[in-house]
Design a protein around this motif. Sequence first.
Motif, PDB file in Angstrom:
ATOM      1  N   ASN A  32       0.803  -1.216   0.000  1.00 53.96           N
ATOM      2  CA  ASN A  32       0.000   0.000   0.000  1.00 53.96           C
ATOM      3  C   ASN A  32       0.836   1.265   0.000  1.00 53.96           C
ATOM      4  O   ASN A  32       0.473   2.256  -0.626  1.00 53.96           O
ATOM      5  N   PHE A  33       1.952   1.271   0.716  1.00 53.11           N
ATOM      6  CA  PHE A  33       2.720   2.500   0.878  1.00 53.11           C
ATOM      7  C   PHE A  33       4.093   2.348   0.240  1.00 53.11           C
ATOM      8  O   PHE A  33       4.849   1.453   0.602  1.00 53.11           O
ATOM      9  N   HIS A  50       4.934  10.128  -1.242  1.00 56.78           N
ATOM     10  CA  HIS A  50       4.541   8.745  -1.138  1.00 56.78           C
ATOM     11  C   HIS A  50       3.285   8.505  -1.965  1.00 56.78           C
ATOM     12  O   HIS A  50       2.554   9.439  -2.310  1.00 56.78           O
ATOM     13  N   ILE A  51       3.052   7.220  -2.264  1.00 60.04           N
ATOM     14  CA  ILE A  51       1.913   6.840  -3.073  1.00 60.04           C
ATOM     15  C   ILE A  51       1.314   5.583  -2.485  1.00 60.04           C
ATOM     16  O   ILE A  51       2.032   4.674  -2.069  1.00 60.04           O
ATOM     17  N   CYS A  95      14.459   4.981  -1.976  1.00 65.94           N
ATOM     18  CA  CYS A  95      13.146   4.385  -2.143  1.00 65.94           C
ATOM     19  C   CYS A  95      12.822   3.582  -0.886  1.00 65.94           C
ATOM     20  O   CYS A  95      13.721   2.993  -0.269  1.00 65.94           O
ATOM     21  N   ASN A  96      11.557   3.523  -0.533  1.00 65.15           N
ATOM     22  CA  ASN A  96      11.154   2.839   0.700  1.00 65.15           C
ATOM     23  C   ASN A  96       9.807   2.165   0.513  1.00 65.15           C
ATOM     24  O   ASN A  96       8.926   2.670  -0.166  1.00 65.15           O
ATOM     25  N   LEU A  97       9.676   0.980   1.119  1.00 67.20           N
ATOM     26  CA  LEU A  97       8.368   0.350   1.231  1.00 67.20           C
ATOM     27  C   LEU A  97       8.324  -0.475   2.504  1.00 67.20           C
ATOM     28  O   LEU A  97       9.365  -0.815   3.071  1.00 67.20           O
ATOM     29  N   ASN A 103      10.508  -2.612   7.230  1.00 70.09           N
ATOM     30  CA  ASN A 103      10.824  -1.405   6.449  1.00 70.09           C
ATOM     31  C   ASN A 103      12.007  -1.713   5.535  1.00 70.09           C
ATOM     32  O   ASN A 103      13.079  -2.111   6.003  1.00 70.09           O
ATOM     33  N   TYR A 104      11.817  -1.547   4.232  1.00 71.33           N
ATOM     34  CA  TYR A 104      12.887  -1.826   3.285  1.00 71.33           C
ATOM     35  C   TYR A 104      13.349  -0.532   2.610  1.00 71.33           C
ATOM     36  O   TYR A 104      12.519   0.331   2.277  1.00 71.33           O
ATOM     37  N   TRP A 105      14.665  -0.444   2.400  1.00 67.79           N
ATOM     38  CA  TRP A 105      15.268   0.726   1.770  1.00 67.79           C
ATOM     39  C   TRP A 105      16.153   0.299   0.606  1.00 67.79           C
ATOM     40  O   TRP A 105      16.799  -0.754   0.670  1.00 67.79           O
TER      41      TRP A 105
END
Length: 115
Positions: A32-33, A50-51, A95-97, A103-105
């Motif tokens: 989602n984010f 963010h999207i 970039c992050n999700l 939490n991934y970077w």
Amino acid sequence: QVQLVESGGGLVQAGGSLRLSCAASRSIFSINFMGWYRQAPGKQRELVAHITGGGNTNYAVSVKGRFTISRDNAKNTVYLQMNSLKPEDTAVYYCNLVFDTVNYWGQGTQVTVSS
């Protein structure tokens, strides 16, 4: 586990444009984010845009009207189109999700805007 690989950074003159890409190693359809952050030397990392999965977007005040975030679920990629760049946009962009509460970077891509 998810790997994120950013690309598209570089050196550009003020007023120019760059498009950053972030390719994920898994499907982003259910994520989602997704966001882009940046960190300038001596400053804290800040959220740029963010999207959501539904395509809703949000931007930092400093980039609103100049930057556009988008996602292509078929390519597992999120983009950041940056127009009218300013020297104060100089930073490493990440970039992050978040997936399964982790939490991934990405490794980051350098954007340098010369005056």
